[in-house]
Scaffold this motif. Structure first.
Motif, mmCIF file in Angstrom:
data_model
loop_
_atom_site.group_PDB
_atom_site.id
_atom_site.type_symbol
_atom_site.label_atom_id
_atom_site.label_comp_id
_atom_site.label_asym_id
_atom_site.label_seq_id
_atom_site.Cartn_x
_atom_site.Cartn_y
_atom_site.Cartn_z
ATOM 1 N N UNK A 104 -0.662 -1.271 2.075
ATOM 2 C CA UNK A 104 -0.760 -0.431 1.201
ATOM 3 C C UNK A 104 -1.289 -1.074 -0.159
ATOM 4 N N UNK A 158 -2.405 5.732 -4.461
ATOM 5 C CA UNK A 158 -1.776 4.979 -3.175
ATOM 6 C C UNK A 158 -2.942 4.777 -2.317
ATOM 7 N N UNK A 183 1.796 -8.899 -1.683
ATOM 8 C CA UNK A 183 2.357 -9.378 -2.608
ATOM 9 C C UNK A 183 1.892 -9.469 -3.853
ATOM 10 N N UNK A 204 0.136 -8.835 -7.429
ATOM 11 C CA UNK A 204 0.458 -7.895 -8.431
ATOM 12 C C UNK A 204 -0.434 -8.311 -9.650
ATOM 13 N N UNK A 250 -1.110 -6.646 -13.548
ATOM 14 C CA UNK A 250 -0.963 -5.672 -14.468
ATOM 15 C C UNK A 250 -1.399 -6.135 -15.817
ATOM 16 N N UNK A 292 -1.391 -3.299 -7.275
ATOM 17 C CA UNK A 292 -0.483 -3.834 -6.505
ATOM 18 C C UNK A 292 -0.741 -3.596 -4.842
ATOM 19 N N UNK A 315 7.995 -10.068 2.834
ATOM 20 C CA UNK A 315 8.500 -8.778 2.341
ATOM 21 C C UNK A 315 9.831 -8.572 2.592
ATOM 22 N N UNK A 351 10.265 -2.983 3.233
ATOM 23 C CA UNK A 351 9.665 -2.522 4.321
ATOM 24 C C UNK A 351 10.125 -1.266 4.790
ATOM 25 N N UNK A 394 8.368 1.544 2.967
ATOM 26 C CA UNK A 394 7.050 1.817 3.413
ATOM 27 C C UNK A 394 6.872 2.264 4.819
ATOM 28 N N UNK A 438 7.478 6.069 3.980
ATOM 29 C CA UNK A 438 6.284 6.412 3.206
ATOM 30 C C UNK A 438 5.295 6.727 4.709
ATOM 31 N N UNK A 444 4.422 9.535 -1.946
ATOM 32 C CA UNK A 444 3.899 8.411 -2.468
ATOM 33 C C UNK A 444 4.877 8.097 -3.798
ATOM 34 N N UNK A 474 8.023 6.937 -3.104
ATOM 35 C CA UNK A 474 8.098 5.281 -2.807
ATOM 36 C C UNK A 474 7.758 4.662 -3.846
ATOM 37 N N UNK A 475 6.923 4.902 -4.976
ATOM 38 C CA UNK A 475 6.679 4.153 -5.915
ATOM 39 C C UNK A 475 7.685 3.817 -6.827
ATOM 40 N N UNK A 527 10.303 1.399 -4.973
ATOM 41 C CA UNK A 527 9.408 -0.036 -5.200
ATOM 42 C C UNK A 527 9.702 -0.416 -6.290
ATOM 43 N N UNK A 528 9.430 0.289 -7.472
ATOM 44 C CA UNK A 528 9.489 -0.318 -8.888
ATOM 45 C C UNK A 528 11.009 -0.472 -9.248
ATOM 46 N N UNK A 548 11.879 -3.890 -7.397
ATOM 47 C CA UNK A 548 11.264 -4.956 -8.184
ATOM 48 C C UNK A 548 12.012 -5.096 -9.306
ATOM 49 N N UNK A 602 0.520 -9.506 -16.614
ATOM 50 C CA UNK A 602 1.542 -9.863 -15.576
ATOM 51 C C UNK A 602 0.662 -9.933 -14.439
ATOM 52 N N UNK A 611 1.068 -11.686 -10.602
ATOM 53 C CA UNK A 611 1.917 -12.257 -9.488
ATOM 54 C C UNK A 611 1.095 -12.680 -8.215
#
Lengths: 86, 146
Positions: A5, A21, A69, A71, A73, A84, B1, B6, B9, B12, B19, B22-23, B26-27, B30, B73, B75
Protein backbone atom coordinates in the motif's frame (compact mmCIF):
# COMPACT_ATOMS: atom_id res chain seq x y z
CA UNK A 1 8.29 -8.01 1.23
CA UNK A 2 7.17 -5.85 -1.67
CA UNK A 3 5.21 -2.64 -1.05
CA UNK A 4 1.51 -3.39 -0.72
CA UNK A 5 0.00 0.00 0.00
CA UNK A 6 1.02 3.61 -0.39
CA UNK A 7 -0.46 6.52 1.45
CA UNK A 8 -0.26 9.89 -0.27
CA UNK A 9 -1.53 12.84 1.67
CA UNK A 10 -1.54 16.51 0.83
CA UNK A 11 -3.08 19.00 3.24
CA UNK A 12 -3.53 22.71 2.94
CA UNK A 13 -5.34 25.04 5.32
CA UNK A 14 -6.74 27.12 2.46
CA UNK A 15 -7.92 24.44 0.07
CA UNK A 16 -8.28 21.42 2.33
CA UNK A 17 -6.46 18.51 0.84
CA UNK A 18 -6.70 14.82 0.19
CA UNK A 19 -5.57 11.56 1.64
CA UNK A 20 -5.19 8.69 -0.79
CA UNK A 21 -4.60 5.03 -0.06
CA UNK A 22 -3.17 3.29 -3.09
CA UNK A 23 -3.47 -0.50 -3.14
CA UNK A 24 -0.12 -1.14 -4.79
CA UNK A 25 -0.63 -4.89 -4.84
CA UNK A 26 -3.37 -4.36 -7.43
CA UNK A 27 -1.06 -2.14 -9.47
CA UNK A 28 1.64 -4.84 -9.41
CA UNK A 29 -0.89 -7.41 -10.58
CA UNK A 30 -1.85 -5.16 -13.48
CA UNK A 31 1.79 -4.47 -14.36
CA UNK A 32 2.85 -8.11 -14.22
CA UNK A 33 2.03 -8.88 -17.90
CA UNK A 34 3.93 -5.74 -18.90
CA UNK A 35 6.92 -6.88 -16.86
CA UNK A 36 6.89 -10.25 -18.61
CA UNK A 37 6.82 -8.48 -21.98
CA UNK A 38 9.71 -6.22 -20.94
CA UNK A 39 11.86 -9.10 -19.72
CA UNK A 40 13.49 -9.86 -23.13
CA UNK A 41 14.24 -6.14 -23.59
CA UNK A 42 15.92 -6.03 -20.17
CA UNK A 43 17.97 -9.10 -21.06
CA UNK A 44 19.11 -7.52 -24.34
CA UNK A 45 20.07 -4.24 -22.63
CA UNK A 46 22.03 -6.19 -20.02
CA UNK A 47 23.84 -8.17 -22.71
CA UNK A 48 24.76 -4.97 -24.57
CA UNK A 49 25.97 -3.36 -21.34
CA UNK A 50 27.82 -6.55 -20.37
CA UNK A 51 25.93 -6.90 -17.11
CA UNK A 52 24.70 -10.21 -15.75
CA UNK A 53 20.91 -9.92 -16.33
CA UNK A 54 20.05 -12.19 -13.41
CA UNK A 55 22.15 -10.08 -11.06
CA UNK A 56 20.60 -6.88 -12.41
CA UNK A 57 17.09 -8.26 -11.96
CA UNK A 58 17.92 -9.50 -8.47
CA UNK A 59 19.25 -6.11 -7.43
CA UNK A 60 16.29 -4.35 -9.03
CA UNK A 61 14.00 -6.58 -7.01
CA UNK A 62 15.92 -5.78 -3.81
CA UNK A 63 15.52 -2.05 -4.43
CA UNK A 64 11.83 -2.56 -5.15
CA UNK A 65 11.30 -4.61 -1.98
CA UNK A 66 13.46 -2.18 0.02
CA UNK A 67 10.96 0.62 -0.60
CA UNK A 68 8.66 -0.89 2.03
CA UNK A 69 8.74 1.26 5.14
CA UNK A 70 9.75 4.46 3.37
CA UNK A 71 8.24 7.54 4.96
CA UNK A 72 8.63 11.06 3.60
CA UNK A 73 6.91 13.91 5.35
CA UNK A 74 7.26 17.59 4.57
CA UNK A 75 5.48 20.43 6.30
CA UNK A 76 5.80 24.14 5.72
CA UNK A 77 3.52 26.98 6.78
CA UNK A 78 0.02 25.75 6.02
CA UNK A 79 0.96 22.95 3.67
CA UNK A 80 1.95 19.41 4.40
CA UNK A 81 2.86 16.50 2.19
CA UNK A 82 3.25 12.87 3.13
CA UNK A 83 4.17 9.68 1.29
CA UNK A 84 4.26 6.45 3.20
CA UNK A 85 4.96 3.10 1.58
CA UNK A 86 3.76 0.09 3.53
CA UNK B 1 7.18 -5.22 8.98
CA UNK B 2 5.79 -5.72 12.46
CA UNK B 3 3.12 -8.34 13.17
CA UNK B 4 0.62 -5.67 14.26
CA UNK B 5 1.04 -3.71 11.07
CA UNK B 6 0.68 -6.85 8.99
CA UNK B 7 -2.59 -7.65 10.76
CA UNK B 8 -3.92 -4.15 10.08
CA UNK B 9 -3.05 -4.47 6.39
CA UNK B 10 -4.63 -7.88 6.18
CA UNK B 11 -7.83 -6.53 7.74
CA UNK B 12 -7.77 -3.64 5.26
CA UNK B 13 -7.24 -5.99 2.32
CA UNK B 14 -10.06 -8.22 3.57
CA UNK B 15 -12.37 -5.22 3.83
CA UNK B 16 -12.89 -5.67 7.58
CA UNK B 17 -11.80 -2.08 8.25
CA UNK B 18 -11.86 1.08 6.18
CA UNK B 19 -8.79 2.89 4.86
CA UNK B 20 -9.27 5.64 7.46
CA UNK B 21 -9.43 3.12 10.29
CA UNK B 22 -6.28 1.42 8.96
CA UNK B 23 -4.56 4.77 8.78
CA UNK B 24 -5.46 5.59 12.38
CA UNK B 25 -4.33 2.17 13.60
CA UNK B 26 -0.99 2.38 11.78
CA UNK B 27 -0.44 5.94 13.00
CA UNK B 28 -1.14 4.74 16.56
CA UNK B 29 1.32 1.86 16.15
CA UNK B 30 3.99 4.24 14.87
CA UNK B 31 3.36 6.68 17.69
CA UNK B 32 3.67 3.85 20.18
CA UNK B 33 7.01 2.79 18.71
CA UNK B 34 8.25 6.39 18.81
CA UNK B 35 7.12 6.89 22.42
CA UNK B 36 8.92 3.78 23.63
CA UNK B 37 12.32 4.79 25.03
CA UNK B 38 15.34 4.36 22.75
CA UNK B 39 17.74 1.61 23.74
CA UNK B 40 20.52 2.65 26.07
CA UNK B 41 23.59 3.15 23.87
CA UNK B 42 25.95 2.50 26.76
CA UNK B 43 24.65 -0.93 27.66
CA UNK B 44 26.89 -3.80 26.79
CA UNK B 45 24.22 -6.12 25.40
CA UNK B 46 24.41 -6.65 21.64
CA UNK B 47 22.30 -4.19 19.66
CA UNK B 48 20.07 -5.30 16.83
CA UNK B 49 20.80 -4.19 13.33
CA UNK B 50 19.26 -0.85 12.40
CA UNK B 51 16.20 -1.06 10.20
CA UNK B 52 15.74 2.56 9.25
CA UNK B 53 17.79 5.68 8.76
CA UNK B 54 15.88 8.71 9.99
CA UNK B 55 16.43 12.33 9.01
CA UNK B 56 14.42 14.83 11.04
CA UNK B 57 14.51 18.56 10.43
CA UNK B 58 12.70 20.65 13.03
CA UNK B 59 12.53 24.42 12.66
CA UNK B 60 12.45 26.68 15.69
CA UNK B 61 9.24 28.57 16.45
CA UNK B 62 9.17 32.25 15.63
CA UNK B 63 7.62 34.95 17.81
CA UNK B 64 4.16 34.48 16.30
CA UNK B 65 4.08 30.76 16.98
CA UNK B 66 4.83 29.79 13.40
CA UNK B 67 7.90 27.87 12.36
CA UNK B 68 10.95 29.44 10.79
CA UNK B 69 11.33 26.85 8.09
CA UNK B 70 10.08 23.58 6.71
CA UNK B 71 9.62 20.56 8.92
CA UNK B 72 10.94 17.36 7.36
CA UNK B 73 10.70 13.79 8.56
CA UNK B 74 12.24 11.11 6.36
CA UNK B 75 12.63 7.43 7.14
CA UNK B 76 14.67 5.35 4.71
CA UNK B 77 14.77 1.57 5.13
CA UNK B 78 18.31 0.27 5.55
CA UNK B 79 17.38 -2.51 3.15
CA UNK B 80 16.92 0.14 0.46
CA UNK B 81 20.34 1.63 1.20
CA UNK B 82 21.84 -1.84 1.08
CA UNK B 83 20.22 -2.57 -2.30
CA UNK B 84 21.20 0.85 -3.61
CA UNK B 85 24.86 0.36 -2.77
CA UNK B 86 24.82 -3.06 -4.43
CA UNK B 87 23.14 -1.53 -7.44
CA UNK B 88 26.01 0.95 -7.60
CA UNK B 89 28.32 -1.92 -8.51
CA UNK B 90 26.41 -2.26 -11.79
CA UNK B 91 27.25 1.28 -12.86
CA UNK B 92 29.53 1.08 -15.92
CA UNK B 93 33.08 2.37 -15.40
CA UNK B 94 32.72 5.40 -17.70
CA UNK B 95 29.48 6.47 -15.98
CA UNK B 96 31.16 6.07 -12.58
CA UNK B 97 33.97 8.38 -13.76
CA UNK B 98 31.39 11.01 -14.72
CA UNK B 99 29.81 10.79 -11.26
CA UNK B 100 33.20 10.97 -9.54
CA UNK B 101 34.11 14.03 -11.65
CA UNK B 102 30.86 15.68 -10.61
CA UNK B 103 31.66 14.94 -6.95
CA UNK B 104 35.12 16.46 -7.34
CA UNK B 105 33.74 19.55 -9.09
CA UNK B 106 31.52 20.15 -6.07
CA UNK B 107 34.39 19.78 -3.66
CA UNK B 108 33.66 16.24 -2.48
CA UNK B 109 36.68 13.96 -2.61
CA UNK B 110 34.62 10.85 -3.03
CA UNK B 111 35.14 7.79 -5.19
CA UNK B 112 32.16 5.57 -5.94
CA UNK B 113 34.39 2.60 -6.65
CA UNK B 114 35.47 2.64 -2.99
CA UNK B 115 32.01 1.55 -1.90
CA UNK B 116 32.13 -2.20 -2.13
CA UNK B 117 29.28 -4.57 -1.24
CA UNK B 118 31.63 -6.58 1.00
CA UNK B 119 32.13 -3.52 3.23
CA UNK B 120 28.45 -2.78 3.30
CA UNK B 121 27.44 -4.96 6.23
CA UNK B 122 30.13 -3.38 8.38
CA UNK B 123 28.91 0.05 7.36
CA UNK B 124 25.31 -0.81 8.20
CA UNK B 125 26.34 -2.29 11.54
CA UNK B 126 28.05 0.97 12.42
CA UNK B 127 24.92 2.93 11.60
CA UNK B 128 23.75 1.90 15.08
CA UNK B 129 26.35 4.18 16.60
CA UNK B 130 25.59 7.04 14.27
CA UNK B 131 23.73 10.09 15.51
CA UNK B 132 24.22 13.46 13.94
CA UNK B 133 22.74 16.48 15.69
CA UNK B 134 22.97 19.89 14.13
CA UNK B 135 21.62 22.72 16.28
CA UNK B 136 21.36 25.98 14.44
CA UNK B 137 19.56 29.08 15.75
CA UNK B 138 16.67 28.52 13.32
CA UNK B 139 16.69 24.82 12.75
CA UNK B 140 17.55 21.45 14.30
CA UNK B 141 18.66 18.52 12.19
CA UNK B 142 18.95 14.97 13.50
CA UNK B 143 20.21 11.98 11.58
CA UNK B 144 20.06 8.65 13.35
CA UNK B 145 19.24 5.00 12.86
CA UNK B 146 16.49 3.03 14.55
Amino acid sequence: MIPLFALVSMQSEQSGGFRLWLPLFLVWLLLLPLAVLLLPVIFIICMVRQVNPLRALGLGWQVFAGLTGTHIEFEECNHSFLIRII
Amino acid sequence: MSENRRQVLEMLAAGKITADEADRLIAALEKESQVSPPPDRSESSPKGKPKYLRVVVEPEKDNQGGSKGPKVNIRVPVQLIRAGVKLGSLIPAHARDHVNDAFHRHGMQFDLSQIKPENLEELIEHLNDLTIDVDDKDIKVRVFSE
